[in-house]
Write an enzyme that holds these catalytic residues in place. Structure first.
Site, short mmCIF file in Angstrom:
data_model
loop_
_atom_site.label_atom_id
_atom_site.label_comp_id
_atom_site.label_asym_id
_atom_site.label_seq_id
_atom_site.Cartn_x
_atom_site.Cartn_y
_atom_site.Cartn_z
N HIS A 150 -6.51 1.46 9.45
CA HIS A 150 -6.12 1.75 8.19
C HIS A 150 -6.98 2.78 7.67
O HIS A 150 -8.64 2.66 7.71
CB HIS A 150 -5.36 1.03 7.06
CG HIS A 150 -6.31 0.05 6.63
ND1 HIS A 150 -6.82 0.72 5.63
CD2 HIS A 150 -6.44 -1.28 6.70
CE1 HIS A 150 -7.65 -0.20 4.59
NE2 HIS A 150 -7.11 -1.93 5.57
N CYS A 151 -7.60 3.36 6.52
CA CYS A 151 -8.07 4.25 5.76
C CYS A 151 -7.73 4.28 4.59
O CYS A 151 -6.99 3.16 4.33
CB CYS A 151 -8.66 5.64 6.39
SG CYS A 151 -7.26 6.96 6.45
N TRP A 152 -7.86 5.24 3.85
CA TRP A 152 -7.52 5.20 2.51
C TRP A 152 -6.05 6.08 1.89
O TRP A 152 -5.31 5.20 2.14
CB TRP A 152 -9.08 5.77 1.34
CG TRP A 152 -8.10 6.77 0.03
CD1 TRP A 152 -6.81 7.90 0.04
CD2 TRP A 152 -7.87 5.65 -1.01
NE1 TRP A 152 -7.22 8.06 -1.21
CE2 TRP A 152 -6.75 6.61 -1.33
CE3 TRP A 152 -8.07 4.39 -1.33
CZ2 TRP A 152 -6.85 5.94 -2.82
CZ3 TRP A 152 -7.36 4.05 -2.03
CH2 TRP A 152 -6.46 4.84 -3.46
N SER A 199 -8.13 6.52 9.91
CA SER A 199 -7.61 6.16 10.88
C SER A 199 -7.21 7.03 11.62
O SER A 199 -7.28 6.35 12.77
CB SER A 199 -6.61 5.54 9.66
OG SER A 199 -6.09 6.21 9.13
N TYR A 243 -4.23 2.16 2.57
CA TYR A 243 -4.90 1.01 1.44
C TYR A 243 -4.01 1.46 0.60
O TYR A 243 -3.70 0.97 -0.14
CB TYR A 243 -6.33 1.39 1.38
CG TYR A 243 -6.51 0.27 0.64
CD1 TYR A 243 -6.61 -1.21 0.72
CD2 TYR A 243 -7.64 1.00 -0.64
CE1 TYR A 243 -7.04 -1.96 -0.28
CE2 TYR A 243 -7.55 -0.51 -1.74
CZ TYR A 243 -7.63 -2.08 -1.72
OH TYR A 243 -7.40 -2.27 -2.40
#
Length: 372
Positions: free
Chosen positions: A113-115, A121, A142
């Site tokens: 995952h990323c933001w 991602s 996130y």
């Protein structure tokens, strides 16, 4: 690879043409045995992350800032070009780390995952698929995890408070209960702080309040079927960490069990915990509460520390902390006496024996914890 930064991210999947990515909502994403890999920049990760996640930043903090600035000033194409130049030389390194973590997990999917579940991602997922590594992506990234965590705090929970004067061994008792399958959330342990002026001594650095919330959320989620969830009666502030508002409000209305131990046992407990700490740090912590201790007790405590008379130093502190506790106990039961579950005399009992006593009397109930 694509545009990797938060600024101007496209909707998930819009530019990874031909790739079928397995995206999952938060609770399904948290299940399973594969490692959680957070590809955000180190500063983002340090501010808060899914507990247990590993950081594999696509960009350093400086690189992320540079790509974001380029996007704002020159547009997407220039930002993508800069991103390619920055990430390209590291593809081998990133791929090697992904392979290592996948092998350590026995081939279980990498949970990436990323933001926001966008290009950062997706880009790492693309790299993983080129290496034939199974991957799962967190739908919404996130940001969606944070929404999920904050929503948990406003959900009703069967919170029960463990109260007792300073030195009663509340934390040790809660940990002993947890070992016996009682649902326990160690608010001090998660905060790396014991909750008083002396609470940081001998403890690791505290997490950010955001990450503290994340830790509490995951602990709560693991107890979603519990009949009771025991926590220590705390102030809203545990060092620099703050108990989430929704949980704090529930704690204020929760039933409270008071545990009691003789003064001498409490002094022994405090000496065991703090007697090995740096005397200079003990003096500094004492001076922080000097106004509340009063000049005579402060002087007596500092003199005892100077002479390494730890028991006498603790005795001076307990007068202040006992008064604070008694006031809080009275306030907790003022509106509704039914909130007070009575008290348990634990004189002479170890934490383990005390836990067995509470279980045998039905005061606490064992509850098998669900998988997160």
């Amino acid at each position: 690879m694509a545009h990797y930064v938060r600024h101007g991210q496209a909707k998930a999947g819009s530019r990874m043409v031909g790739m079928q990515l397995n995206r999952q909502p938060v609770e399904r994403f948290l299940q399973g045995t594969g490692p959680v890999v957070d590809v955000r920049a180190p500063a983002e990760f340090a501010q808060g992350h899914i507990p247990g996640a590993r950081n594999l930043p696509l960009f350093s903090d400086e690189q992320r800032a540079a790509v974001g600035t380029t996007y704002k000033q020159q547009g997407r194409q220039a930002a993508v070009q800069l991103g390619l130049e920055l990430v390209g030389p590291r593809l081998g390194e990133l791929g090697s780390q992904l392979r290592t973590w996948s092998e350590e997990a026995g081939g279980a999917p990498l949970h990436l995952h990323c933001w926001r579940g966008g290009m950062r991602s997706e880009s790492v997922a693309w790299l993983a698929t080129q290496l034939d590594l199974p991957v799962l992506l967190l739908e919404g990234g996130y940001k969606s995890f944070r929404r999920w965590a904050l929503a948990l705090f406003d959900t009703p929970w069967p919170i029960h408070l463990m109260g007792g004067r300073t030195g009663s061994g509340k934390t040790d008792l809660l940990l002993a209960l947890a070992e016996r399958q009682v649902a326990v959330i160690d608010l001090e342990g998660l905060a790396h702080h014991r909750g008083s002026s002396f609470g940081s001594l001998g403890m690791p650095p505290q997490p950010s309040s955001e990450h503290y919330e994340n830790r509490i959320a995951l602990a709560l989620h693991g107890y979603r079927e519990a009949e009771q969830i025991w926590v220590e009666a705390e102030s809203v502030q545990v060092g620099r960490c703050r108990i989430p508002g929704g949980i704090w409000r529930q704690m204020q209305a929760a039933p409270l069990l008071e545990i009691r131990r003789p003064l001498e046992e409490r002094l022994e407990q405090l000496v065991e915990v703090y007697g090995s700490q740096d005397p200079a740090a003990l003096k500094e912590a004492t001076e922080r509460i000097a106004r509340r201790l009063g000049p005579q007790r402060t002087a007596a405590a500092l003199a005892a520390i100077e002479q390494q008379q730890w028991g006498e130093a603790a005795r001076q502190m307990l007068d202040y902390y006992d008064r604070c506790y008694d006031h809080e106990l009275e306030r907790h039961g003022a509106a509704d006496q039914h909130r007070l579950l009575g008290h348990e005399d634990l004189a002479g009992l170890s934490a383990e024996a005390a836990a067995d006593q509470l279980l045998s009397r039905g005061v606490t109930k064992a509850q098998r914890r669900n998988a997160a």
